[in-house]
Design an enzyme around this catalytic site. Sequence first.
Site, PDB file in Angstrom:
ATOM      1  CD  GLU A  34       9.854   4.548  -1.143  1.00  0.00           C
ATOM      2  OE1 GLU A  34      10.806   3.757  -1.184  1.00  0.00           O
ATOM      3  OE2 GLU A  34       8.684   4.225  -1.438  1.00  0.00           O
ATOM      4  CD  GLU A  51      12.627   0.712  -1.522  1.00  0.00           C
ATOM      5  OE1 GLU A  51      11.757   0.174  -2.220  1.00  0.00           O
ATOM      6  OE2 GLU A  51      12.403   1.207  -0.408  1.00  0.00           O
ATOM      7  CG  HIS A  90       7.730   4.062   2.150  1.00  0.00           C
ATOM      8  ND1 HIS A  90       8.969   3.558   1.822  1.00  0.00           N
ATOM      9  CD2 HIS A  90       7.923   4.809   3.267  1.00  0.00           C
ATOM     10  CE1 HIS A  90       9.864   3.952   2.701  1.00  0.00           C
ATOM     11  NE2 HIS A  90       9.247   4.718   3.605  1.00  0.00           N
ATOM     12  CG  HIS A 105      -0.791  -0.689   8.596  1.00  0.00           C
ATOM     13  ND1 HIS A 105      -1.529   0.288   9.243  1.00  0.00           N
ATOM     14  CD2 HIS A 105      -0.703  -1.726   9.479  1.00  0.00           C
ATOM     15  CE1 HIS A 105      -1.863  -0.139  10.457  1.00  0.00           C
ATOM     16  NE2 HIS A 105      -1.364  -1.360  10.619  1.00  0.00           N
ATOM     17  CD  GLU A 106       2.560  -2.508   0.464  1.00  0.00           C
ATOM     18  OE1 GLU A 106       1.632  -2.089  -0.259  1.00  0.00           O
ATOM     19  OE2 GLU A 106       3.631  -1.889   0.627  1.00  0.00           O
ATOM     20  CD  GLU A 161       9.286   3.672  -5.791  1.00  0.00           C
ATOM     21  OE1 GLU A 161       8.913   2.743  -6.547  1.00  0.00           O
ATOM     22  OE2 GLU A 161       9.386   3.533  -4.562  1.00  0.00           O
TER      23      GLU A 161
END
Length: 701
Positions: free
Chosen positions: A496, A502, A477, A408-409, A171
């Site tokens: 992701e 974001e 993600h 679902h984190e 990221e």
Amino acid sequence: MKRLTFLLFTGLMGFSAQAQTVHSPGNKLTLSFQLSPAGEPTYQLRLGGRAVLKPSRLGMLLQGLPALDQGLAVARVDSSQHDDTWTPVWGEVQQIRNRYKELAVTLQQATGNNRQLVVRFRLYDDGLGFRYEFPQQPNLQYFTVQEEKTEFNLPANHKAFWIPGDYDSNEYTYSTTRLSEVNSASIEPIQLKSDPKRIQTPLMLKSDDGLYVNIHEAALVNYPAMMLDVDTQRFGLRSHLVPSATGAAAYLQAPEHTPWRTIIVSNKAPEVLASKLILNLNEPTKFPTTDWIRPQKFVGVWWEMHVNKASWNYADTSNIKLSGTDWSKLKPNGHHGANTANVKRYIAFAAKHGLQSVLVEGWNVGWEDWANNWKEEVFDFVTPYPDFNVQELQQYAASKGVKLMMHHETSSSVTNYERRQEAAYRFMKQYGYDAVKTGYVGRIIPRGEHHDGQWMVNHYNRTAQKTGENQLMVDMHESVRPTGLHRTYPNWLASEAARGNEFNAWSSGNPPEHETILPFTRLMGGPMDYTPGIFQIKLESWNPQRNQGKQVHTTLAKQLALYVTLYSPVQMAADLPEAYEQRPDAFQFIKDVAVDWDDTRILAAEPGDYLTTARKAKGTEEWYVGSITDENARTQTITLDFLTPGTTYEATIYADGKGASWDKNPQAYQIRRQKVNSKTTLKLQLAPGGGAAISLKPVRK
């Protein structure tokens, strides 16, 4: 029609003609393989008369065994050619041609008990894929890969678009430098500080004489992701495999093979983006049916948390003991986003505007107790907060013809998630969910494993397999970057695996060039859930105190264009419903634009500068165009010669308004309509950080 022809040449140990040359089917590329005098396997690649890669070494370093990198002899050479056409379940084009010539060289090492290694090359007109194969053999059964000795030696000091070689995050914003200038020492790590000259793939390169080269991998299965170590003096790249918790790279059992290492090359940037080489190197799906897989657009209880208008967590944790908490006895904190009334609002909005799904984050207990704790047990994936009525929302969504999308984190406690997956998927089926967004924020459990290591790669692939067996779609993600496995697992709609939209809400943001680089890097391996469609560019209006000075680094028109330029079969209308209700004329493009396509044309492209893409919607005669730029204003002239000749279309053009710019006037846009045909030329004025989106619909007579 399928056409398959095989040619076979074999030789004995000590095969005299060790140099092998293969030309691509259309004679555009030339691959040469040869052993050095020391018995080192080497290869090189040319495009016409131009060197793409200079002689580069190959080999495998094994733990506790002699390395398979020198002292090798050619035992056998097999060659073949292949040409067929296949139909993807969903994608950018209706059909994909898979045409290549193959060379498989079996190498044998007398000093290593005659152990064998096969190097298999597939040469296309737009690039090369190769992998290592370990045949079943008596002297190599269970073994551990310590490292590869794969080189990509460039002929010059190319311009490179790169991010640091962090084992746990991709990221980052992209740096654009010469290879000689690669150095991440001054870049703040997101997860793990890497060697300053180690970078990630996909890596995009451009030579001074206009050669575009992309290096990545395909079909990443049972193996760690490949990073690249840069020789800043000689402009060479060498593979580096993400290590496991023990320090080794991969634990394997013969017969086995590595992922494909890929080099896509062209003297035209649009042809790099149009390549299907990575997809072609993946296996077809094993699912018996795929009619349950549906590309879709969705909204969600998500952005309001990022802009500090709501929270994921349900209660204030300052005065509660989390272990054994009875959530039914706690009062809400007053700004929990995933409550029944709020979710109904999103469902009603989706139904009104023809959006298929609603994502809800923060619906399940545990959000008060997971961030940065490296804790094993946080979420159980089946217990909602007291203000989230699962059954009521199921019934309401069904009455509106809208699906709910599960979240679902895992908090990166992946062992916990794997123990609970079957129960979580049964819960989804029970309450009508057919898609799940998974998340892997934080440090991985088992402790010491990395997001991009072999253990986690196997988890992502098992999750794609398990969800598919349950006829569930998945969007991952914080996962490893894709390598074309959505051909094998077409229910794996997107990932992701890069710096998404974001980041504009709670960091320095994404620079205007970011979205012009992503298609040449991250998206080469597969679709990205970038979450476009932010209309309220200045974020202070949502929460003036906490969002002061924060904004998305594009114009509103560019946010629309991203639905076309950043491909994904699952696209989010990421802003809040009220932002769209204030600008229904611009929102119309999001409602109209497709997510599945019969044809794609890259009309203009230059990494880091601009991109213009046209796509034909699946099963229709409608076309959509997206055009974006970096921080510089540009004029993009496009000819609509991809339209059906003799047909008149109405073009609705969503463009940057007068005086628009990403920083000073990002929400200025204009909409105009005109009749066009295949001979029409349009001139698009793109503001700094701006863009344009066009819908082209046939005029009914």
